[in-house]
Enzyme design. Sequence first.
Site, PDB file in Angstrom:
ATOM      1  N   PHE A 129       0.848  -1.188   0.000  1.00 54.75           N
ATOM      2  CA  PHE A 129       0.000   0.000   0.000  1.00 54.75           C
ATOM      3  C   PHE A 129       0.878   1.229   0.000  1.00 54.75           C
ATOM      4  CE2 PHE A 129      -2.353   3.502   1.896  1.00 54.75           C
ATOM      5  CZ  PHE A 129      -3.497   3.494   1.115  1.00 54.75           C
ATOM      6  N   ASP A 214       9.396   2.452   1.556  1.00 55.90           N
ATOM      7  CA  ASP A 214       8.252   3.239   2.015  1.00 55.90           C
ATOM      8  C   ASP A 214       8.115   3.033   3.523  1.00 55.90           C
ATOM      9  OD1 ASP A 214       5.821   4.313   2.735  1.00 55.90           O
ATOM     10  OD2 ASP A 214       4.732   3.541   0.989  1.00 55.90           O
ATOM     11  N   LYS A 243       2.896  10.120   8.309  1.00 55.27           N
ATOM     12  CA  LYS A 243       2.195   9.675   9.517  1.00 55.27           C
ATOM     13  C   LYS A 243       2.810  10.225  10.817  1.00 55.27           C
ATOM     14  CE  LYS A 243      -0.586   6.043   7.576  1.00 55.27           C
ATOM     15  NZ  LYS A 243      -0.284   5.320   6.349  1.00 55.27           N
TER      16      LYS A 243
HETATM   17  C1  PLP Z   1      -0.588   5.534   4.892  1.00 58.42           C
HETATM   18  C2  PLP Z   1       0.428   5.078   3.911  1.00 58.42           C
HETATM   19  C3  PLP Z   1       0.665   5.775   2.701  1.00 58.42           C
HETATM   20  C4  PLP Z   1      -0.193   6.925   2.246  1.00 58.42           C
HETATM   21  O1  PLP Z   1      -0.160   8.007   3.115  1.00 58.42           O
HETATM   22  P1  PLP Z   1      -1.298   9.150   2.963  1.00 58.42           P
HETATM   23  O2  PLP Z   1      -0.857  10.178   3.963  1.00 58.42           O
HETATM   24  O3  PLP Z   1      -2.595   8.504   3.271  1.00 58.42           O
HETATM   25  O4  PLP Z   1      -1.226   9.653   1.577  1.00 58.42           O
HETATM   26  C5  PLP Z   1       1.703   5.344   1.904  1.00 58.42           C
HETATM   27  N1  PLP Z   1       2.464   4.296   2.240  1.00 58.42           N
HETATM   28  C6  PLP Z   1       2.266   3.602   3.378  1.00 58.42           C
HETATM   29  C7  PLP Z   1       3.152   2.451   3.718  1.00 58.42           C
HETATM   30  C8  PLP Z   1       1.232   3.948   4.248  1.00 58.42           C
HETATM   31  O5  PLP Z   1       1.006   3.248   5.367  1.00 58.42           O
END
Ligand code: PLP
Length: 397
Positions: A129, A214, A243
Amino acid sequence: MFPQVLPTYNRTEIAFVRGEGPYLFAEDGKRYLDFGAGIAVNAFGHAHPVLVAALTEQAHKLWHTSNLYRVPGQESLAKRLTEVTFADTCFFTNSGVEACELAWKMARRYQFVSGHPERFRIICFEGAFHGRTMAAIAAGGNVKYLEGFGPKVEGFDSIAPGDLKAVEAAIGPETAAVLIEPIQGEGGVRVMTPDYMRGLRKLCDEHGILLILDEVQTGVGRTGKLFAHEWAGITPDIMPIAKAIGGGFPVGALLATAEAAKGMTAGTHGSTYGGNPLAMAVANAALALVLEPQFIPLVAAIANYLQQQLGQLLADHPTVFEEVRGQGLLLGLKLKVPNTEFVTAARHEGLLVVGAGDNVVRLLPPLIINETHVREAVTKLAAAATSFEPKAKTDAA
Ligand SMILES: *Cc1c(COP(=O)(O)O)cnc(C)c1O
């Protein structure tokens, strides 16, 4: 009437009006222990006094200037982030997906200025994701998120995670980078092993391609290290984060080595809001909290305690729980009952947890929890589990 707020979320009928540490208070006054932390965002709990002070102090001075001018808060945050990580340079965004988008642009641009304009493809992984933009849904590869949105953005090659031979086979003359989460969060708290991560690093080096990690969900202390890749003893070339770095204020960042970033010259990327003074005030304060010498060791210790307690919970409720997964305070309970129903049952006990893929319930508490909060959460998880178990014969009589 069509909902005035676009109905793209499956929301729970509950609204919170106040937060304090790891607790949230609903409109009706009911108190909840928040082991979701706004999906791994509220790392310092709610209304942390240091973050509140940083935000309000900045709010009285200056909110926004645009990136037409220097933003001193960006310079101090970039200085600190580059001191404590592999990175030489940072770009600030408003969200995780924007940081990811820049990661992909940067990887392509790196190959372009390195004399390999043909290298634009990015190897990514099933269950991943990376957000919800057009490129992010292509990188995530989840068919549910792609359906009806036209042709998938070109250049993302999705393979099963965990098998280095499959990665090697997927690397072709057009490959620019490998993109992976050290732990798949949304995908069900699937941890990549240190050996696998080291193997990816080696493959990237051998083939002249970039490793993008990521760490939007795994970063900033969540796993018991500042960043999850430290568990494998490797470093990425490019790393999107978000986050927890804002503790609840919308902010993300893209960290990179000078080499990986060498194609990103003036005019190649930009954002109106990215890294504005409000966001930078909060993120600087948040990073300072994480970097206090005792902070991450305490996360590791409380995570250990929680994991022990969850082991006992599993043993006590074998028909409800299948396994505990994860690292640090990014934990998943793989269930034998539907995870959505379990999330509801836990909420009825006053505990907030978050669903994930693979029938997993995620525990993503604020990093500032103590043993009392852990015991309270485990008691509530046990009560929720009991609601799925057949009643003892004596009760039925
Ligand atoms: C939450 C998340 C995203 C996307 O972040 P947003 O602030 O919702 O755009 C991308 N990569 C990972 C691994 C995530 O957990």
